[in-house]
Motif scaffolding. Sequence first.
Motif, short mmCIF file in Angstrom:
data_model
loop_
_atom_site.label_atom_id
_atom_site.label_comp_id
_atom_site.label_asym_id
_atom_site.label_seq_id
_atom_site.Cartn_x
_atom_site.Cartn_y
_atom_site.Cartn_z
N GLY A 1 46.27 -47.79 52.16
CA GLY A 1 46.75 -48.85 51.68
C GLY A 1 46.35 -50.11 52.38
O GLY A 1 46.20 -51.24 51.83
N HIS A 2 46.41 -50.05 53.73
CA HIS A 2 46.55 -51.36 54.70
C HIS A 2 45.16 -51.64 55.19
O HIS A 2 44.85 -50.96 56.41
N TYR A 3 44.10 -52.13 54.50
CA TYR A 3 43.02 -52.56 54.94
C TYR A 3 42.93 -53.72 55.42
O TYR A 3 43.19 -54.74 54.99
N PRO B 1 47.51 -55.55 50.76
CA PRO B 1 47.64 -54.11 51.16
C PRO B 1 47.72 -53.72 49.50
O PRO B 1 48.05 -54.36 48.70
N LEU B 2 46.89 -52.50 49.56
CA LEU B 2 47.13 -51.79 48.41
C LEU B 2 48.26 -50.92 48.45
O LEU B 2 48.69 -50.06 49.28
N SER B 3 49.35 -51.05 47.28
CA SER B 3 50.66 -50.46 47.63
C SER B 3 50.54 -49.08 46.85
O SER B 3 51.34 -48.28 47.33
N GLN B 4 49.93 -48.76 45.83
CA GLN B 4 49.83 -47.75 45.06
C GLN B 4 49.38 -46.43 45.87
O GLN B 4 49.70 -45.31 45.85
N PRO B 5 48.17 -46.51 46.58
CA PRO B 5 47.72 -45.33 47.20
C PRO B 5 48.57 -44.51 48.08
O PRO B 5 48.60 -43.04 47.92
#
Length: 286
Positions: free
Chosen positions: A66-68, A74-78
Amino acid sequence: MNLTQLRFSRRSIAIAAALFGTVSLAIGAHAALSIRALDAARAVPAEQAPLAAGKAARLALVIGNGHYPDASEPLSQPINDARALTVALRHDGFDVDVVEDATKDDMTRAVARLKSKITRDSVVMLFFGGYGVQAGRESYMIPVDATIWKEKDVRREGVSIESVLDMMKEQGARAKLVVVDASRRNPYERRFRAFSHGLAPINAPDNALILSSATPGKVAYDSSGANSVLVSELLNHLDAKGAGAEAVFNQTRVAISRASEGEQVPSVSSSLLEDVRFGGSENAGS
């Protein structure tokens, strides 16, 4: 030596011989009992071995990134998806290795751990949530520490989904299940392409089943929920007792397509020779 002494000596020899015979018999009987006990102890594992061998291992590698650093946020869902799916798979009897915000080294080591566990009867599942990029007609899972400016960087920095499937096949896994929730617009492709192409078609080796969040070449937009649409629907259908994997994946695809009115149509690719059931049952027997 007089006659009395001679008789006493013979009597002593006879008594000693009798005692020696008795002791020998006792030692022999004890040894025989020990051998029988040892044989019995060896026989228990031998009798149990077919039962242990008959129960196939159920293995899963679950990766949620999630944290790229290169993404605007950030992407919270993955990560939520990885945690929720881990709980469901463990409930179904899977030995799950879950990795969050995995670097390239983390992913490489996780794949190596999975490889070391696979046996010829294993049912093996891979889940990846995060950013995915296609390059050279292959789909790559992107680690959080990837540095990508050109398409050739994708091959060096990413982990090919096909390479993991090939490893499963080479190790003799009986059935291979893959769920890829990575058909997102990503911060990398715009650096060397006008727009994101989504993921490439993933070639399924023998006895494999693959579910991807969007049709090859298409992208899917994240919803506002804690979990992605793909994983939310997948979890809903995993709840069905003894559900077959192919039925679960197809039901998930149909549910998402209907809910989005055709805007998002997941892809299911199957070469299964036997159905694999969730809910603790190994195979489809019907």
